[in-house]
Design an enzyme around this catalytic site. Sequence first.
Site, PDB file in Angstrom:
ATOM      1  N   THR A  52      14.260   1.897  49.665  1.00 24.23           N
ATOM      2  CA  THR A  52      15.135   1.682  50.816  1.00 24.23           C
ATOM      3  C   THR A  52      15.795   2.989  51.237  1.00 24.23           C
ATOM      4  O   THR A  52      15.813   3.335  52.429  1.00 24.23           O
ATOM      5  CB  THR A  52      16.210   0.641  50.461  1.00 24.23           C
ATOM      6  OG1 THR A  52      15.574  -0.556  50.022  1.00 24.23           O
ATOM      7  CG2 THR A  52      17.076   0.336  51.665  1.00 24.23           C
ATOM      8  N   THR A  53      16.328   3.727  50.279  1.00 22.76           N
ATOM      9  CA  THR A  53      16.959   5.014  50.573  1.00 22.76           C
ATOM     10  C   THR A  53      15.971   5.980  51.219  1.00 22.76           C
ATOM     11  O   THR A  53      16.341   6.788  52.076  1.00 22.76           O
ATOM     12  CB  THR A  53      17.518   5.633  49.278  1.00 22.76           C
ATOM     13  OG1 THR A  53      18.442   4.714  48.692  1.00 22.76           O
ATOM     14  CG2 THR A  53      18.214   6.961  49.538  1.00 22.76           C
ATOM     15  N   TYR A 144      11.139  -5.248  42.718  1.00 24.40           N
ATOM     16  CA  TYR A 144      12.320  -4.651  43.342  1.00 24.40           C
ATOM     17  C   TYR A 144      12.991  -5.701  44.202  1.00 24.40           C
ATOM     18  O   TYR A 144      12.487  -6.080  45.250  1.00 24.40           O
ATOM     19  CB  TYR A 144      11.875  -3.428  44.153  1.00 24.40           C
ATOM     20  CG  TYR A 144      12.930  -2.774  45.027  1.00 24.40           C
ATOM     21  CD1 TYR A 144      14.289  -2.986  44.849  1.00 24.40           C
ATOM     22  CD2 TYR A 144      12.542  -1.899  46.035  1.00 24.40           C
ATOM     23  CE1 TYR A 144      15.229  -2.372  45.651  1.00 24.40           C
ATOM     24  CE2 TYR A 144      13.472  -1.272  46.850  1.00 24.40           C
ATOM     25  CZ  TYR A 144      14.809  -1.518  46.661  1.00 24.40           C
ATOM     26  OH  TYR A 144      15.742  -0.902  47.469  1.00 24.40           O
ATOM     27  N   LYS A 174      14.032  -3.958  39.233  1.00 27.28           N
ATOM     28  CA  LYS A 174      15.111  -3.198  39.875  1.00 27.28           C
ATOM     29  C   LYS A 174      15.950  -4.237  40.605  1.00 27.28           C
ATOM     30  O   LYS A 174      15.561  -4.751  41.647  1.00 27.28           O
ATOM     31  CB  LYS A 174      14.576  -2.158  40.846  1.00 27.28           C
ATOM     32  CG  LYS A 174      15.669  -1.388  41.600  1.00 27.28           C
ATOM     33  CD  LYS A 174      15.054  -0.430  42.609  1.00 27.28           C
ATOM     34  CE  LYS A 174      16.099   0.419  43.319  1.00 27.28           C
ATOM     35  NZ  LYS A 174      17.013  -0.317  44.176  1.00 27.28           N
ATOM     36  N   SER A 176      18.839  -5.195  42.713  1.00 29.58           N
ATOM     37  CA  SER A 176      19.801  -4.631  43.661  1.00 29.58           C
ATOM     38  C   SER A 176      20.577  -5.720  44.388  1.00 29.58           C
ATOM     39  O   SER A 176      20.748  -5.691  45.605  1.00 29.58           O
ATOM     40  CB  SER A 176      19.084  -3.720  44.666  1.00 29.58           C
ATOM     41  OG  SER A 176      18.551  -2.603  44.011  1.00 29.58           O
ATOM     42  N   GLY A 199      20.920  -1.937  40.425  1.00 32.47           N
ATOM     43  CA  GLY A 199      20.788  -1.178  41.659  1.00 32.47           C
ATOM     44  C   GLY A 199      21.977  -1.216  42.594  1.00 32.47           C
ATOM     45  O   GLY A 199      21.846  -0.849  43.767  1.00 32.47           O
ATOM     46  N   ASP A 201      25.246   0.607  42.875  1.00 32.98           N
ATOM     47  CA  ASP A 201      25.882   1.768  42.247  1.00 32.98           C
ATOM     48  C   ASP A 201      27.356   1.543  41.943  1.00 32.98           C
ATOM     49  O   ASP A 201      27.845   1.922  40.877  1.00 32.98           O
ATOM     50  CB  ASP A 201      25.743   3.003  43.144  1.00 32.98           C
ATOM     51  CG  ASP A 201      24.307   3.312  43.527  1.00 32.98           C
ATOM     52  OD1 ASP A 201      23.429   2.449  43.301  1.00 32.98           O
ATOM     53  OD2 ASP A 201      24.060   4.401  44.054  1.00 32.98           O
ATOM     54  N   GLU A 202      28.073   0.940  42.887  1.00 32.90           N
ATOM     55  CA  GLU A 202      29.519   0.794  42.739  1.00 32.90           C
ATOM     56  C   GLU A 202      29.905  -0.295  41.726  1.00 32.90           C
ATOM     57  O   GLU A 202      31.080  -0.489  41.433  1.00 32.90           O
ATOM     58  CB  GLU A 202      30.176   0.511  44.091  1.00 32.90           C
ATOM     59  CG  GLU A 202      29.734  -0.756  44.779  1.00 32.90           C
ATOM     60  CD  GLU A 202      28.498  -0.579  45.669  1.00 32.90           C
ATOM     61  OE1 GLU A 202      28.330  -1.399  46.592  1.00 32.90           O
ATOM     62  OE2 GLU A 202      27.723   0.364  45.439  1.00 32.90           O
ATOM     63  N   VAL A 216      19.047   2.422  39.168  1.00 34.25           N
ATOM     64  CA  VAL A 216      18.414   3.125  40.283  1.00 34.25           C
ATOM     65  C   VAL A 216      19.380   3.074  41.448  1.00 34.25           C
ATOM     66  O   VAL A 216      19.868   1.992  41.794  1.00 34.25           O
ATOM     67  CB  VAL A 216      17.081   2.472  40.696  1.00 34.25           C
ATOM     68  CG1 VAL A 216      16.451   3.240  41.851  1.00 34.25           C
ATOM     69  CG2 VAL A 216      16.123   2.372  39.525  1.00 34.25           C
ATOM     70  N   SER A 218      21.082   5.329  45.228  1.00 37.20           N
ATOM     71  CA  SER A 218      21.109   6.456  46.165  1.00 37.20           C
ATOM     72  C   SER A 218      22.213   7.448  45.846  1.00 37.20           C
ATOM     73  O   SER A 218      22.033   8.661  45.989  1.00 37.20           O
ATOM     74  CB  SER A 218      21.278   5.935  47.595  1.00 37.20           C
ATOM     75  OG  SER A 218      22.507   5.222  47.727  1.00 37.20           O
TER      76      SER A 218
END
Length: 305
Positions: A52-53, A144, A174, A176, A199, A201-202, A216, A218
Amino acid sequence: MAPANDRKVTGLLAATFTPLTAQGEVNLSVIGPYVDYLTEKQGIKGIFVNGTTGESMSLSVAERKDLAEEWCLRAKGRMDNVIIHVGCMSLKDSQDLARHAAEIGADGIAVISPSFFKPRTADALRRFLQEVASAAPTLPFYYYQIPSFTGVNVPVRDVIEDIEKLIPSFRGVKFSGSDLLDFGQCVSYSQPHWSVLYGVDEQLLAGLAMGANGAVGSTYNYMGCYVNQMISAFETKDLVKARTIQFKIQELVRYAIKLGFDIGVNKQLMTEVSGLHLGPPRLPVMPCSPDLAQLIIQKYQSIFV
């Protein structure tokens, strides 16, 4: 058939941005310096390419092949894992990209769910994944999941039920999404040779507490060094330090979201922090305005520098 490269994936993988020229063409010349930056400045030892990134759904199959080849070439011997995302709306295109990934020496492939004609059930999704994996049976295969983009909310736990009977090369997920119930059930069901990679991040610290093997994302492109510190703190049971770092990451992400945090903004933030010339996003994603980029970079510096 067992995958040729069967190392368990752990730690951080940066979801790479796709460098483009000012005219919107793929710029392969940036990838070598990009690998240098990730390994030397951020301590990143794995990458997730054309996800996606990386704006994969806005790229042609030929462009995705060129990028995959260059990433594999430049990262060989320097990265522990180069996982290539090969998911497309077309099954045939996904299979083509999967075969290509095997030919160029990728360490694994990942596949997103189709999102125009969506699978309605776990079985339909599993059959699509099986057909893609069969095109590259020697590569570790990862599902994913990213429901915020695909609109596919099939529980991952249902997808991975007895999945190795269909996909012998299956080696993990993965994940997310923010559904920690589903994520926890995936970790609970996970086999010893699988990797469950978080997936969001925060929310990584929560993922680690639930049993994630790695992550994983960005933001690891430009915050990987800090996230590695958070993981180390978690592993040594210094939860106060781990939370402090996670809260700093959340503070930056929350600020960016309030200003309109999308792929274009995220890509510009990476450019500002790294000094790499990644170019604009591809339409319909709009470039980040200079004023907005400066606001976010100032916030970044106030938190981390």
